[in-house]
Design a protein around this motif. Sequence first.
Motif, PDB file in Angstrom:
ATOM      1  N   ASN A   1      -0.234   9.368 -11.963  1.00  0.00           N
ATOM      2  CA  ASN A   1      -0.817   9.218 -10.624  1.00  0.00           C
ATOM      3  C   ASN A   1      -2.224   8.626 -10.698  1.00  0.00           C
ATOM      4  O   ASN A   1      -2.569   7.730  -9.931  1.00  0.00           O
ATOM      5  CB  ASN A   1      -0.900  10.587  -9.928  1.00  0.00           C
ATOM      6  CG  ASN A   1       0.445  11.057  -9.392  1.00  0.00           C
ATOM      7  OD1 ASN A   1       1.324  10.251  -9.107  1.00  0.00           O
ATOM      8  ND2 ASN A   1       0.591  12.355  -9.238  1.00  0.00           N
TER       9      ASN A   1
ATOM     10  N   ARG B   1      -3.171   4.898  -9.366  1.00  0.00           N
ATOM     11  CA  ARG B   1      -4.129   4.728  -8.262  1.00  0.00           C
ATOM     12  C   ARG B   1      -5.261   3.803  -8.677  1.00  0.00           C
ATOM     13  O   ARG B   1      -5.633   2.894  -7.929  1.00  0.00           O
ATOM     14  CB  ARG B   1      -4.698   6.092  -7.826  1.00  0.00           C
ATOM     15  CG  ARG B   1      -5.704   5.967  -6.683  1.00  0.00           C
ATOM     16  CD  ARG B   1      -6.370   7.273  -6.317  1.00  0.00           C
ATOM     17  NE  ARG B   1      -6.955   7.998  -7.426  1.00  0.00           N
ATOM     18  CZ  ARG B   1      -8.057   7.632  -8.083  1.00  0.00           C
ATOM     19  NH1 ARG B   1      -8.707   6.528  -7.746  1.00  0.00           N
ATOM     20  NH2 ARG B   1      -8.508   8.358  -9.099  1.00  0.00           N
ATOM     21  N   GLU B   2      -5.793   4.021  -9.893  1.00  0.00           N
ATOM     22  CA  GLU B   2      -6.901   3.162 -10.353  1.00  0.00           C
ATOM     23  C   GLU B   2      -6.476   1.698 -10.375  1.00  0.00           C
ATOM     24  O   GLU B   2      -7.202   0.830  -9.911  1.00  0.00           O
ATOM     25  CB  GLU B   2      -7.344   3.599 -11.758  1.00  0.00           C
ATOM     26  CG  GLU B   2      -8.181   4.839 -11.725  1.00  0.00           C
ATOM     27  CD  GLU B   2      -8.905   5.095 -13.051  1.00  0.00           C
ATOM     28  OE1 GLU B   2      -9.591   6.112 -13.112  1.00  0.00           O
ATOM     29  OE2 GLU B   2      -8.771   4.284 -14.002  1.00  0.00           O
TER      30      GLU B   2
ATOM     31  N   ASP C   1       0.883  -1.174   0.000  1.00  0.00           N
ATOM     32  CA  ASP C   1       0.000   0.000   0.000  1.00  0.00           C
ATOM     33  C   ASP C   1       0.914   1.215   0.000  1.00  0.00           C
ATOM     34  O   ASP C   1       1.878   1.260   0.775  1.00  0.00           O
ATOM     35  CB  ASP C   1      -0.864   0.024   1.266  1.00  0.00           C
ATOM     36  CG  ASP C   1      -1.895  -1.085   1.248  1.00  0.00           C
ATOM     37  OD1 ASP C   1      -2.523  -1.295   0.186  1.00  0.00           O
ATOM     38  OD2 ASP C   1      -2.067  -1.758   2.282  1.00  0.00           O
TER      39      ASP C   1
ATOM     40  N   GLY D   1      -3.382   3.452  -3.155  1.00  0.00           N
ATOM     41  CA  GLY D   1      -2.466   4.183  -4.045  1.00  0.00           C
ATOM     42  C   GLY D   1      -2.767   5.669  -3.922  1.00  0.00           C
ATOM     43  O   GLY D   1      -3.038   6.345  -4.909  1.00  0.00           O
ATOM     44  N   LEU D   2      -2.722   6.165  -2.696  1.00  0.00           N
ATOM     45  CA  LEU D   2      -3.108   7.548  -2.425  1.00  0.00           C
ATOM     46  C   LEU D   2      -2.071   8.530  -2.974  1.00  0.00           C
ATOM     47  O   LEU D   2      -0.873   8.321  -2.788  1.00  0.00           O
ATOM     48  CB  LEU D   2      -3.242   7.740  -0.904  1.00  0.00           C
ATOM     49  CG  LEU D   2      -3.767   9.086  -0.450  1.00  0.00           C
ATOM     50  CD1 LEU D   2      -5.271   9.180  -0.675  1.00  0.00           C
ATOM     51  CD2 LEU D   2      -3.458   9.311   1.030  1.00  0.00           C
ATOM     52  N   ASN D   3      -2.553   9.591  -3.635  1.00  0.00           N
ATOM     53  CA  ASN D   3      -1.648  10.607  -4.186  1.00  0.00           C
ATOM     54  C   ASN D   3      -1.806  11.928  -3.451  1.00  0.00           C
ATOM     55  O   ASN D   3      -2.930  12.412  -3.289  1.00  0.00           O
ATOM     56  CB  ASN D   3      -1.963  10.850  -5.668  1.00  0.00           C
ATOM     57  CG  ASN D   3      -1.664   9.626  -6.503  1.00  0.00           C
ATOM     58  OD1 ASN D   3      -0.562   9.094  -6.457  1.00  0.00           O
ATOM     59  ND2 ASN D   3      -2.661   9.158  -7.251  1.00  0.00           N
TER      60      ASN D   3
ATOM     61  N   GLU E   1      -6.023   0.309  -6.836  1.00  0.00           N
ATOM     62  CA  GLU E   1      -7.314   0.066  -6.162  1.00  0.00           C
ATOM     63  C   GLU E   1      -7.991  -1.181  -6.719  1.00  0.00           C
ATOM     64  O   GLU E   1      -8.605  -1.942  -5.973  1.00  0.00           O
ATOM     65  CB  GLU E   1      -8.216   1.300  -6.293  1.00  0.00           C
ATOM     66  CG  GLU E   1      -7.750   2.418  -5.362  1.00  0.00           C
ATOM     67  CD  GLU E   1      -8.487   3.739  -5.580  1.00  0.00           C
ATOM     68  OE1 GLU E   1      -9.342   3.808  -6.484  1.00  0.00           O
ATOM     69  OE2 GLU E   1      -8.168   4.703  -4.848  1.00  0.00           O
TER      70      GLU E   1
END
Length: 395
Positions: free
Chosen positions: A90, A94-95, A67, A104-106, A98
């Motif tokens: 980014n 993230r997509e 993560d 995948g927090l930006n 997930e």
Amino acid sequence: MIIQPQIQGCVARNCHPIGCRAAVQQQIAAVRAAGAFNAPCRVLVIGASSGFGLASRIALTFGAGADTIGISLERGPSEKGVGSAGWYNNIWFREAAEQEGRLGLNLIGDAFSDTMRQQAIAAIREHLGQVDLVVYSLASGLRILADGTQVRSTLKTTGEPFTGLGYDIEHDALVEQSLAPASEQEIRDTVSVMGGDDWQLWMQALAEADCLARGAQTVAYSYIGPESTYPLYRDGTIGYAKEHLHATAEAINLQLAGIGGHAWVSVCKALVTKASAFIPVLPVYLAVLMQVMKVEGSHEGCIEQMRRLFAEKMFGAQGVVADGQRLIRMDDRELAPAVQAAVDTLWRQVTPENFHTLGDFAGLRADFFALNGFGLEGVDYGAAVEVAELAALRP
Ligand code: NAI
């Protein structure tokens, strides 16, 4: 809107958002094909949207189920243009993370600022509790200090001026480029921007906020290169900054002793990224190196390099594999004497007339265009890109 590449010198002025998705997917596929490995599962990546930082994040997420929280400074679409490649990287990262059930927090903003450090601490507390690994992968020309002072890094040599043939990506031509010797102030400023100072501030802030797990490790990326490139890099302003980064690793390492943690510098291979394409003369060395290493079968791109770093040199069966100065040598294959002998011979022969036949300039161009989402297989570049739809996507 149909998007064509706009290149100015060695800088891309736009990107192809759909092509960026293909490029991220290509890296994910490469990691999956190479197989799973064990590595820390809660990771902060500072400089996560392109080059080594993005490849680190992809390798750790899709190779080891990590993560991640990623920090970067990128531009979204606006009336001024489609936005930067890193902005879309980014989003697509993230997509994909997930879909895999991973975080995948930006966080978008200035990593040199205390505000961003506090934002990251809040995000770590909320989503991960603590982190096991901090990857420091910033490449920047500017650092704004806490009091608002702007400090700029320069790419200059020291001692004698250096002149050599450089590569103009826009015109696909070799041109003479010179690096003037830096003043002491320029060296100090480059050390401030690209040295270890900010890395240490990050590690201090994370430790004080109790965001580092027991045994947490951190790694920052450096380059040394062969002697033939010393005037461009090691003996240049950037080389001084990297020396400072190496020394800072020792200081951070001591600070982490209390929690059983460690700080490392990974000395990487020269690779085509937004940052390296900008260094005068170096891209010619890069094209020759790519030619030699591809023929030899030892060429790696960013993703292969970062996967090997984590799977084999940091978290493999032998633990961290470092040299006597505690440097992790990912440049081992680049610096192999046979590789360097072949590079020297070829590089000496390169002229503005024959360079296409001697170095892998086609490969270098393809990598550079791919960084910005152009030239990827399976992307219909004749199709209109709906920028308004993309503007609705958040990183
Ligand atoms: P890059 O330009 O592809 O990536 C730089 C990253 O830093 C991007 O994610 C960008 O958004 C982020 N960034 C820049 N300024 C920022 C700011 N103020 N706030 C937040 N994020 C910011 O560069 P690359 O090549 O991946 O470089 C990463 C590190 O790897 C650098 O320290 C570089 O010196 C090192 N390195 C690169 C090599 C190469 O051949 N490309 C070789 C060895 C080391």
